[in-house]
Design an enzyme around this catalytic site. Structure first.
Site, PDB file in Angstrom:
ATOM      1  N   GLY B 144      21.048  -3.430   3.921  1.00  0.00           N
ATOM      2  CA  GLY B 144      19.925  -2.706   3.349  1.00  0.00           C
ATOM      3  C   GLY B 144      18.799  -2.593   4.351  1.00  0.00           C
ATOM      4  CB  CYS B 145      16.180  -0.020   4.780  1.00  0.00           C
ATOM      5  SG  CYS B 145      15.716   0.197   3.055  1.00  0.00           S
ATOM      6  CE1 TYR B 146      10.831  -2.192   1.852  1.00  0.00           C
ATOM      7  CE2 TYR B 146      12.377  -1.615   0.119  1.00  0.00           C
ATOM      8  CZ  TYR B 146      11.138  -1.464   0.715  1.00  0.00           C
ATOM      9  OH  TYR B 146      10.217  -0.610   0.172  1.00  0.00           O
TER      10      TYR B 146
END
Lengths: 336, 336, 336, 336
Positions: B144-146
């Site tokens: 995931g990006c976060y």
């Protein structure tokens, strides 16, 4: 106190109207209606200070108001106008339904029959160019956002019969609130941000019909013709229109400016900028003002830049100005 | 040449992947599939230089490719991964379907059964923390990006067992492309512009499960616990995470920085900033880099600022880095 | 009518003040002074509706006013305050000169001697927390923009002695108007746009001294300690502060909310949001309101999100609120 | 390998050039010079991935390079060009110093004597319209950002002698990087954000001289005359020019499009959009492409919309394209 009701309170124009009406000393908002959010508070829908309760349009107590503002899609607005007028209530309509003078013209530009032809024609609510017809009116067609800035930007020359060529080129750039609050691909943040996007350019945008009708109404001499280039700007609000006009070769910029200053001498909401200044969006943000700059590009070619806040002078502010005229108030009440 | 196919080519992540793959010398894009726009060219859907033809997912010639990238919604991605693996094709999945190690964990965070539990667990594709498992892998879960920025920002301290309190506070701000390309009210330009909006804060955002799993995997000593505050920022791309950590009172900022520099000494895509510098979004825009700054707020309290481009190191770039590892290429190929 | 003068009218705070004072029914602006633009009209300096003539500060007719607002740099403000007080004129100071209670504290944070130590201490102008001292005051220190949102966001818990750890983490994001109108590299459009940039993080920003002083003044029990992460946001106005606090493990979110609602029950300018809602910048744009949301991340850890318009509640609006208190008017006059 | 040096590396154009040259397989950057930041690394000045060391211009080893790029202010560029040519080094100049063909024309538009008149005339570096003169050239004048988009947008009609009126109206909107990196009031974030500001409109902007010279050079029939309306747009990069032209009444839009497609058939960096599509900034962001749409507003009136990235096709990308021509490389090398 003027008792008012609002239909379409959760759109950007309806919301802006409520924001301004808070400060109007002669208005009491009796109801705010929303098809999609009935039962909620406005603050639940649009975060901010307005916690007006929202009712269903069908439950709107028309008997308790003197005036309704219609911030509804065209078609729906016309039907609601009929209902309101039947109840003896005055109407200021933000939609296009009453801007074109005839059902034929309406069908040509909007592609369907007019929803309430018996109410046509209604006075066109651009006070600076049509004030007499608005005083005491029962139904007013609030102008389109683009036509407002364009018409104020060219009216003095049209009235003077000073155009040497009928062609008026209007290169206009609008903030995204003008596209409405319903999410669409072309209003997605990522598509608008860092972009500038023309759409419906040439003579196909519906506002061309409205601009042409009103320009021809006020023009002396040649019947003006409009080429219009709307563009979506990565800002929330405001319209800047750059307008190209042909005037006599021997007219100086000062002569043009004098003409505009004379025409708008007593207008509280039109500001003709001084020589050297150019109108920007910032000149009119969050005001009911249309600011106009005049630049002679070379002999015979004039560039008018017209700036307005599309949500105020292009929508809610102008509606309040029209309401003030309707009810005999000072035109600036609640608009400073 | 690696022959690749892409599913979900008209989303922001799929598009970004195609943009980067143009410059990859060892890749040939065999097909790009889109459910909604099959038959069109990519340039018809997203204005720009990529005129890749789009095919329907069902018609994708899996037999002609070595690898597929799945830029699909979770659930759909898992099903397509099964189909691809059955055809002997390698998979790099952008969705969350293979990030959590067990079907139970998946059900807890995503609310439905896992679409392809027989493929679990898949290696978690954060090369800097899990490189060995990625070399030659057949299926990789792109992070995931976060979690990417958060994990790179805290890993050296977790590995060193240096946290004195298990609580990790992650105050993260993301550009709007992270919310996807489908238009929604909260991605409307006017709602995002001039705004900053937290959402799903505390321990409810789905990325908390992913962060926790991976943080616990690499941590020595206390099992870390995460409090996460995602916020929607009025920019198109980028994530800046401000992370608050408790460390021993006698650790200097220099000692922390030395630890990070040692951990990331050979990493081409992690940049530990010098004393006095603070990471900003601008440090990583349009790069596959994660930039990290370290500030000792006072003895025992460290502020890590981690910056990444959510579309590159947080999605497409990291996927290419993973592909390079999968196929034994230099990890930086096509990423400079 | 209160006769007022404004020094520093061409800065963002001075301009905002004039914008709001137009609508204040009990105020007459006697003069607006500007060092750099004396002789011009305000509209020449900042395009917009305000055409107030600007005079030189030395020519300001102090004898004709009851109150001056000082929107000047620190240091210069203190000197002007001395001059105004000597002339018997009341003062509301936007600068930091009178916010810290002692000359020693001022020297520590601002690096030079206090310009008018005989006027210290002045009441701190945060009405919700210090109203009694403001009624009828002759000199008021208008609070900093960051401290306003932070203090309102934590005050109920501090007053209740409910913090279980003295550490208060304040992750704050501010619009660019907070950095002033003088052009600098870090306020250049291209550097701010599509960026998010932390600066002066930890305990070094000058507002830390102010926050700490006021937090300690109102706190029961532990003396609070502040870690502060200011960040420059690509918006023109607004501050959103995400605040992390440790509270007793057995406190529910409802209990916290009840405490806040009781504390702010009669406050016209503080809005405690309902469960599930999160404060955004949009909640307070162009209003004098501070909006606060409360989220229990997990037992014992509270996330407060505090939103304010840095130009209104964080500057000009709060100054008007203070003026209303000074002169015994209803506190909301001119602020709706 | 072409050995290159760059003067003015810390301006936006110089920086963009370095960003692109990283990917050019035939170039080695020998030095990057900066008057203001000599001794620093580029990454210290502009956060990002480029850590090129910066040297003082006086210490630039001209003997070690084949080519220098001059991203300097006009006047300074001419002097440096003289120095480089004296050392036998080729020059691509980003400034206006070599765009106008004569010292007289230069003095008229720039107000001072030409700094190196013995080097005039230099070939005008717009490959699509002047390719023959650029192959193997020793000194190339890289075109202005506005003229690039404007000239590509009108050239096919000029070459065909198809204008029925000499007047060309160019309504152009530019991102802020075009105004340079030095902070000024009109590039302050708060002044640009949510604004659109025309400047130097009519026939006074210096690019009018350049546009007119080149338009007249390629035109058959009437000598074209230009009215130009530059406007500052709240985006970092990109120029969109809306151009209004009079053509014969019996020309269809298809005929015009066929003319453009023929003219640009072999051009890798010009894209003529299909009927119905309108050029937007997004079409060319971060590419060396100029995208052109053609709309017949009504018989005889054509609207050309021309989009370019002002930093790429309008500056650094075009310079690389010119370098490729200079050294006999494929014109697209390093530009995809």
């Amino acid at each position: 106190m003027i008792r008012v009701g609002i239909f379409g309170a959760t759109g950007y124009a309806g919301y802006e109207l409520l924001r301004w009406l808070r400060r109007h000393p002669e208005v009491r908002v009796v109801f705010a209606a929303s098809e999609s959010s009935a039962g909620a508070s406005l603050a639940d829908v649009i975060p901010g200070p307005l916690d007006t309760p929202l009712i269903a349009p069908d439950e709107a107590p028309l008997g308790d108001v003197d005036l309704v503002f219609l911030a509804l899609p065209h078609g729906a607005a016309g039907k609601m106008a009929r209902r309101a007028r039947a109840a003896g209530v005055r109407v200021i309509d933000f939609s296009a339904d009453f801007r074109l003078a005839t059902p034929e013209s309406y069908r040509r530009w909007y592609g369907h029959d007019h929803p309430a032809p018996e109410l046509l024609p209604a006075p066109y609510g651009l006070p600076e160019l049509n004030r007499a017809a608005l005083r005491g009116a029962m139904l007013i067609a609030n102008p389109g956002c683009y036509p407002t800035g364009m018409l104020l930007g060219v009216a003095p020359l049209l009235m003077a019969g000073a155009l040497t060529d009928p062609l008026i080129i209007v290169d206009a750039k609008s903030g995204v609130s003008g596209a409405g609050r319903a999410p669409k691909q072309n209003t997605h943040f990522v598509e608008v941000n860092e972009n500038l996007a023309p759409y419906s350019i040439g003579q196909v945008h519906r506002h061309v019909g409205e601009m042409r009708q009103e320009a021809q109404r006020i023009a002396r001499g040649v019947a003006p013709e409009i080429v219009f280039t709307p563009q979506l700007l990565p800002v929330s609000r405001g319209i800047l229109s750059t307008i190209y006009l042909r005037i006599p070769d021997d007219w100086s910029e000062d002569r043009v400016r004098a003409l505009y200053r004379e025409q708008y001498a007593d207008e509280p909401f039109v500001r003709v900028l001084s020589a050297g200044a150019l109108a920007t969006l910032g000149h009119t943000t969050d005001t009911n003002v249309c600011a106009i700059s005049l630049t002679l590009a070379r002999p015979g070619l004039l560039i008018v830049v017209s700036s307005e806040d599309n949500m105020v002078k292009g929508a809610a502010g102008q509606a309040i100005q029209n309401m003030n005229l309707m009810f005999g108030l000072d035109e600036t009440t609640g608009l400073v």
